[in-house]
Design a protein around this motif. Sequence first.
Motif, PDB file in Angstrom:
ATOM      1  N   THR A 128      30.859  37.732  31.965  1.00  9.33           N
ATOM      2  CA  THR A 128      31.555  37.508  30.991  1.00  9.33           C
ATOM      3  C   THR A 128      32.669  38.040  30.951  1.00  9.33           C
ATOM      4  O   THR A 128      33.688  38.100  30.769  1.00  9.33           O
ATOM      5  CB  THR A 128      30.623  37.894  30.245  1.00  9.33           C
ATOM      6  N   ARG A 129      32.838  39.162  31.344  1.00  3.83           N
ATOM      7  CA  ARG A 129      33.884  40.567  31.888  1.00  3.83           C
ATOM      8  C   ARG A 129      35.628  39.350  32.291  1.00  3.83           C
ATOM      9  O   ARG A 129      36.254  39.756  31.889  1.00  3.83           O
ATOM     10  CB  ARG A 129      33.666  41.444  32.429  1.00  3.83           C
ATOM     11  N   LEU A 130      34.358  39.421  33.280  1.00  4.41           N
ATOM     12  CA  LEU A 130      35.945  38.372  34.359  1.00  4.41           C
ATOM     13  C   LEU A 130      36.843  37.640  34.194  1.00  4.41           C
ATOM     14  O   LEU A 130      37.779  36.727  33.463  1.00  4.41           O
ATOM     15  CB  LEU A 130      35.472  37.807  35.697  1.00  4.41           C
ATOM     16  N   LEU A 131      35.917  36.347  33.130  1.00  2.85           N
ATOM     17  CA  LEU A 131      36.313  35.153  32.619  1.00  2.85           C
ATOM     18  C   LEU A 131      36.974  35.064  30.873  1.00  2.85           C
ATOM     19  O   LEU A 131      37.808  35.044  30.656  1.00  2.85           O
ATOM     20  CB  LEU A 131      35.497  34.306  32.045  1.00  2.85           C
ATOM     21  N   ALA A 132      36.946  36.573  30.411  1.00  3.31           N
ATOM     22  CA  ALA A 132      36.810  36.551  29.109  1.00  3.31           C
ATOM     23  C   ALA A 132      38.837  38.031  28.763  1.00  3.31           C
ATOM     24  O   ALA A 132      38.573  37.714  28.160  1.00  3.31           O
ATOM     25  CB  ALA A 132      35.933  37.151  28.052  1.00  3.31           C
ATOM     26  N   THR A 133      38.572  39.115  30.096  1.00  6.16           N
ATOM     27  CA  THR A 133      40.217  39.242  30.283  1.00  6.16           C
ATOM     28  C   THR A 133      40.707  39.181  31.177  1.00  6.16           C
ATOM     29  O   THR A 133      42.342  39.423  31.103  1.00  6.16           O
ATOM     30  CB  THR A 133      39.268  40.837  30.594  1.00  6.16           C
ATOM     31  N   GLY A 134      39.748  38.501  32.014  1.00  2.00           N
ATOM     32  CA  GLY A 134      40.655  38.510  33.161  1.00  2.00           C
ATOM     33  C   GLY A 134      41.443  36.863  33.920  1.00  2.00           C
ATOM     34  O   GLY A 134      42.531  36.859  33.543  1.00  2.00           O
TER      35      GLY A 134
END
Length: 492
Positions: free
Chosen positions: A263-269
Motif C-alpha cells: 500500500t505504501r509503495l503504490l500510494a506514495t512511490g
Amino acid sequence: MNFNLFLISPEIILAAGGIVTLFVGLFTCKGARITGIRIFSPEIFSLLVLSAAFMASIRLVYSSNGVSQFGWMIAVDGFAIYIKIIASLSAIIVVLLSMDYFRSIGIHKGEYYALLIFAVLAINMLSASTDMIMIYLSMEFLSIVSYVLSGIDKKNPRSNEAAIKYFLYGSVASAVMLYGMSMLYGLTGTTDILAMANTGLDAPSGHYAALILSTIMVLVGFGFKTAMVPFHQWAPDVYEGAPTPISAFLSVASKAAGLAILTRLLATGLQQSFIDWMPIILVLSAVTMTVGNIVAISQTNIKRMLAYSSIAQAGYILMAVAAIPYTDTAVPAVLIYLFVYLFMNLGAFAVVAHISPKINSEEIEEYAGLAKRSPVIALAMFFFMLSLAGIPPTAGFLGKFYLFSAAINANNVFIFALAVLAIINTVISVYYYFNVVREMYFVKAEDDSPIESSGLIKTVIAITLGMTIIVFLFPRIFIDLAANCSMLLSNR
C-alpha cells in the motif's frame, strides 16, 4: 534532520528485548513455576517486551505528526504506527497461545520467543520503510526469522518440510523482487519511494514497458509475503506443517506487513500519475480471491482450509488497494479490515491449536460433535467462521462492509465489477466455513468424551472472540483510529 529516539522506541524495545529474551531462556532452565509456567521465563518476559512495544506504539499515535528518521528511510506516520499495533497485538496473542500449545507437544525454548519478538521488529521496520534498500533488508529479516520459526519443531518432519518449502519459495521471490528494485533504481535514479514519483520519467520515451516489468517483479516479493495468487503455493504447505501458533502469526502479522508495504509503495512511490498499476492489482485481486475460495472448498485439513481462506482474504483487501487512487476511504478500509482480521483469524487458529492435539488430527471431519464435547470452544469457532464469512453480528461484517464501500466509492466500473465478484466469492466462502460448523453441531462424534480446556486457551479465545463481537457492536473508536492513522508520509 532531527533524530528522536522516542519516535523509534517500539523498535528499540523489541531489539533489546529480543536479545535479553535469549539470555532469559538460557539461564532459566530451572526455576519456580506457576501452573506449569516459570515465574521468570522467556514466555513471560516476551509478553512484557511485546506489551511495552505495544504501549510505545499507542503513545506514538498521539505524539507523531508524520516525520521521518534515518535520512528519510523510515517513516513515523499513522499508517506505520497502526501496523506496529497490529503486529504487537498479534504476537502477544500468539505467545499466550504458544504457552499452551508447545507445552502439550514438549517444546519450550527461549529462542522461539526471541525469534517471535524479532519477527515483530522486522514487521515494524518493513511497514515504516520508505526506501527500497530498507524495504529489502526488512523483508529479508522477516523472511529469515519466519523460515526458522516454521521449522522450530525439529522432530516433526512436516515442520522441517514446511521450513524448506518456505525458504525455497522465499529465496526465488526475494531474488525476483531485488531485480525489479534494481530496474526501478535504474529507471528513476533513486531508491527513495517518496521521491520516485517526482523523477520526471517520461512514459512515451520507451521506458514505460520497463517500468511495468520492474513493478511486476517487485510485486512478486510482496505477493509472496501476502500469499497472493500466483505466488501463494507455499502457504497451504507451510500453514499445515508449521506449528499452529506460527501458522496463525504468518497468516495475520506477516500478511499485514506485506499489504502495508504494498500500500505504501503504490500510494506514495508508484502513484497512478507515474504508472497505471490499477489493472495489475485488479487482476491479482480477482484471481486471488477466486482461487482461494474455490480451492478451499475441497480441503479436508482444517489448517489448509484456513490457508486458502487467508489467500482469499488477501484478495478482498487488494480490492481496496486497487481503489486507492480513486477514493480517500480505501486506505482506512484496508486498516480496518487488517484489524478485525487479526482477531477472527487468530481466534480460529487458537481453536485449531487447542483441539487438534486433543483429537490427534487436523481433519475437519474429526471436529464432529465438538459442540457436545466442548460447547464453549465450538461456540467460539462458530463466531469465528461467521466473522471470516463476513456475516453479522461479527467484526468481519464490518470489515467487509468498509472494503465494499471503498470499492463502490471509487466510481470506477472495473472496481465495481471486482466488488460484484467479491460478493460472489463471499457467498462461495460460506460453504466451506459452515462445513466446519456442520461437523461441530450436526455430525455425531465417535468419541463424545469432554475436552478439557486450560486457562490459557480460554484467555486467548475470550480475547479474540470478545474483540470479534466488540468491534461490531462499538465500531466508532476503531473506525476513528483507522481514519486517523490512514495518513501516509508522502513528501519530503
